[in-house]
Write an enzyme that holds these catalytic residues in place. Structure first.
Site, short mmCIF file in Angstrom:
data_model
loop_
_atom_site.label_atom_id
_atom_site.label_comp_id
_atom_site.label_asym_id
_atom_site.label_seq_id
_atom_site.Cartn_x
_atom_site.Cartn_y
_atom_site.Cartn_z
N TYR A 134 -33.03 -7.18 113.92
CA TYR A 134 -32.31 -8.22 113.76
C TYR A 134 -31.01 -7.66 112.80
O TYR A 134 -29.74 -8.35 113.02
CB TYR A 134 -33.32 -8.88 112.83
CG TYR A 134 -32.66 -10.39 112.18
CD1 TYR A 134 -32.38 -11.50 113.19
CD2 TYR A 134 -32.19 -10.60 110.94
CE1 TYR A 134 -31.65 -12.69 112.57
CE2 TYR A 134 -31.66 -11.82 110.53
CZ TYR A 134 -31.30 -12.62 111.40
OH TYR A 134 -30.79 -13.90 110.89
N SER B 44 -25.34 -13.12 109.55
CA SER B 44 -26.56 -13.28 108.56
C SER B 44 -26.25 -12.49 107.54
O SER B 44 -25.36 -11.49 107.67
CB SER B 44 -27.88 -12.97 109.09
OG SER B 44 -28.59 -12.59 108.14
N ASN C 22 -24.50 -20.09 117.57
CA ASN C 22 -25.42 -20.00 116.65
C ASN C 22 -26.82 -19.74 116.63
O ASN C 22 -27.44 -18.94 116.06
CB ASN C 22 -25.54 -21.56 115.97
CG ASN C 22 -26.56 -21.76 115.21
OD1 ASN C 22 -26.87 -21.47 114.02
ND2 ASN C 22 -27.69 -22.29 115.76
N SER D 111 -28.36 -6.30 115.03
CA SER D 111 -27.81 -7.23 115.90
C SER D 111 -26.86 -7.97 115.01
O SER D 111 -25.88 -8.37 115.47
CB SER D 111 -28.93 -8.36 116.44
OG SER D 111 -29.49 -9.20 115.54
N LYS D 112 -27.14 -8.39 113.78
CA LYS D 112 -26.09 -9.28 112.98
C LYS D 112 -25.02 -8.56 112.77
O LYS D 112 -23.82 -8.94 112.38
CB LYS D 112 -26.97 -10.10 112.03
CG LYS D 112 -28.01 -11.04 112.33
CD LYS D 112 -27.52 -11.99 113.13
CE LYS D 112 -28.28 -13.20 113.78
NZ LYS D 112 -27.56 -14.29 114.21
N1 NAP Z 1 -32.94 -19.51 108.47
C1 NAP Z 1 -32.40 -18.31 107.94
O1 NAP Z 1 -32.62 -17.91 106.56
C2 NAP Z 1 -30.88 -17.55 108.48
C3 NAP Z 1 -30.38 -16.63 107.81
C4 NAP Z 1 -29.36 -16.09 108.19
C5 NAP Z 1 -28.81 -16.21 109.42
N2 NAP Z 1 -29.57 -17.30 110.19
C6 NAP Z 1 -29.03 -17.43 111.58
O2 NAP Z 1 -28.95 -18.78 111.95
C7 NAP Z 1 -29.17 -19.14 113.31
C8 NAP Z 1 -30.03 -20.20 113.39
O3 NAP Z 1 -31.37 -19.99 112.77
P1 NAP Z 1 -32.13 -21.28 112.26
O4 NAP Z 1 -32.58 -20.51 110.98
O5 NAP Z 1 -31.67 -22.36 112.35
O6 NAP Z 1 -33.60 -20.81 113.10
P2 NAP Z 1 -33.94 -21.88 113.96
O7 NAP Z 1 -34.51 -23.27 113.46
O8 NAP Z 1 -35.58 -20.97 114.77
O9 NAP Z 1 -33.04 -22.13 115.43
C9 NAP Z 1 -32.79 -21.15 116.23
C10 NAP Z 1 -32.18 -21.59 117.29
O10 NAP Z 1 -31.66 -20.80 118.33
C11 NAP Z 1 -32.14 -21.31 119.56
N3 NAP Z 1 -32.66 -20.01 120.53
C12 NAP Z 1 -33.31 -18.96 119.97
N4 NAP Z 1 -33.47 -18.19 121.23
C13 NAP Z 1 -32.93 -18.64 122.27
C14 NAP Z 1 -32.87 -18.34 123.50
N5 NAP Z 1 -33.60 -17.32 124.16
N6 NAP Z 1 -32.04 -19.04 124.43
C15 NAP Z 1 -31.49 -20.41 123.90
N7 NAP Z 1 -31.39 -20.79 122.79
C16 NAP Z 1 -32.25 -19.73 121.73
C17 NAP Z 1 -33.14 -22.06 119.43
O11 NAP Z 1 -33.31 -23.05 120.53
P3 NAP Z 1 -34.70 -23.32 121.46
O12 NAP Z 1 -35.93 -22.95 120.55
O13 NAP Z 1 -34.49 -24.68 121.89
O14 NAP Z 1 -34.47 -22.14 122.23
C18 NAP Z 1 -32.82 -22.93 117.94
O15 NAP Z 1 -32.17 -23.80 118.41
C19 NAP Z 1 -29.61 -17.77 113.81
O16 NAP Z 1 -28.71 -17.06 114.49
C20 NAP Z 1 -29.88 -16.86 112.57
O17 NAP Z 1 -30.13 -15.53 112.85
C21 NAP Z 1 -30.79 -17.99 109.68
#
Ligand code: NAP
Length: 279
Positions: free
Chosen positions: A154, A141, A89, A157-158
């Site tokens: 982004y 995504s 994730n 990558s996705k």
């Molecule tokens: N929110 C959206 O609209 C959306 C839409 C489509 C897809 N997504 C995908 O959903 C996933 C989760 O994102 P989210 O929206 O929940 O955002 P988020 O709250 O920013 O969560 C991102 C998570 O990834 C971890 N992370 C990021 N960089 C890291 C690193 N270098 N090493 C280890 N852990 C890392 C962070 O952990 P730490 O901060 O503890 O390192 C955090 O737990 C992502 O893959 C994102 O691309 C999100």
């Protein structure tokens, strides 16, 4: 869904969609290990799990460091005994076009969003292969399925996560290992809030504007994505592999969203004024 006795690793479980997913698995009886860099975020998730009478463990580390991927899998085996479910994730965004993308931005996005997904999946699959059982769910995504201007690395990558899902599903099918992905649309997390702040908009106004460009006219909450990941990981999805399930309120049906929040702001101001004068 019942995950009693199952072991689940969730990367990026310290916030947003990953935290909701980890808690949902713990609530369903699973033994969960989360990873991330933020120990404070992890402590909150672990405390929330306790309140649900579940248990979540944490491995701290930066997934852009190759060694962290190996350490996470080794810790999972040490603490959980085996990995039944791997949820890839963790991910980071990028909000610049191809021409503005520096080597550093490209590498940092690819390292976390693609390399780590591959390294973790390969390591977990080698273990699952021994038992001829296991499942991997990737968080891609909607932007792995459609392109949006100004989000070059982004989107790329996705799209790679989508193909990792399909290719590994075929490679691992002979060993009874399923690999699927979700392709979420706009979801209310820290990632969304960072995007809105970057545009210089107040958070609630930004959320309202993003919702306008989604057919369902709202953004997702993290649990709505988590539940689909859980379904894909569950025995209820036992004949599903290589699927990328869009959980996007209809966005990929209509095509790429218009990303210009400023334009939306102007349009919605215009509409509000028209509605007011009609009243
Ligand atoms: N929110 C959206 O609209 C959306 C839409 C489509 C897809 N997504 C995908 O959903 C996933 C989760 O994102 P989210 O929206 O929940 O955002 P988020 O709250 O920013 O969560 C991102 C998570 O990834 C971890 N992370 C990021 N960089 C890291 C690193 N270098 N090493 C280890 N852990 C890392 C962070 O952990 P730490 O901060 O503890 O390192 C955090 O737990 C992502 O893959 C994102 O691309 C999100």
């Amino acid at each position: 869904m019942d995950f009693s006795g199952k072991t689940i690793v969730v990367t990026g479980g310290t916030s947003g969609i990953g935290a909701a997913t980890a808690l949902a698995f713990a609530d369903a009886g699973g033994r969960v290990l989360i990873s991330g860099r933020n120990a404070k975020g992890a402590a909150k998730v672990m405390a929330d799990a306790k309140r649900l009478s579940g248990r979540i463990d944490f491995v701290q580390g930066d997934l852009s460091d190759r060694a962290t991927c190996d350490r996470l899998i080794a810790e999972a085996v040490k603490r959980l005994g085996r990995i039944d479910v791997l949820i890839n994730n963790a991910g980071i965004g990028s909000r610049v076009s191809s021409l503005e993308t520096t080597d550093e931005t490209w590498r940092s996005v690819m390292t976390v969003n693609v390399d780590a997904v591959f390294y973790l999946s390969r390591a977990a699959a080698l273990l699952m292969k021994e038992r001829r059982s296991g499942t991997i769910v990737n968080n891609a995504s909607e932007l792995g399925l459609i392109a949006e201007p100004g989000k070059f690395s982004y989107c790329v990558s996705k799209a790679a996560v989508v193909q990792i899902t399909r290719c590994m599903a075929l490679d691992l099918a002979p060993f009874n290992i399923r690999v699927n992905a979700v392709a979420p649309g706009d979801t209310r997390t820290a990632m969304m809030e960072r995007k809105i702040r970057d545009k210089g908009l107040p958070i609630e106004r930004g959320v309202e504007l993003i919702a306008l460009r989604t057919p369902l006219k709202r953004v997702a909450m993290p649990l709505e994505i988590a539940k689909v990941m859980m379904f894909l990981a569950s025995d209820d999805a036992s004949f599903m592999t290589g699927n990328v399930v869009a959980v996007d309120g209809g966005t990929t049906v209509t095509g790429p969203p218009d990303t210009d929040l400023a334009k939306y702001a102007k349009r919605s101001r215009g509409r509000k004024a028209a509605e007011a004068s009609a009243r």
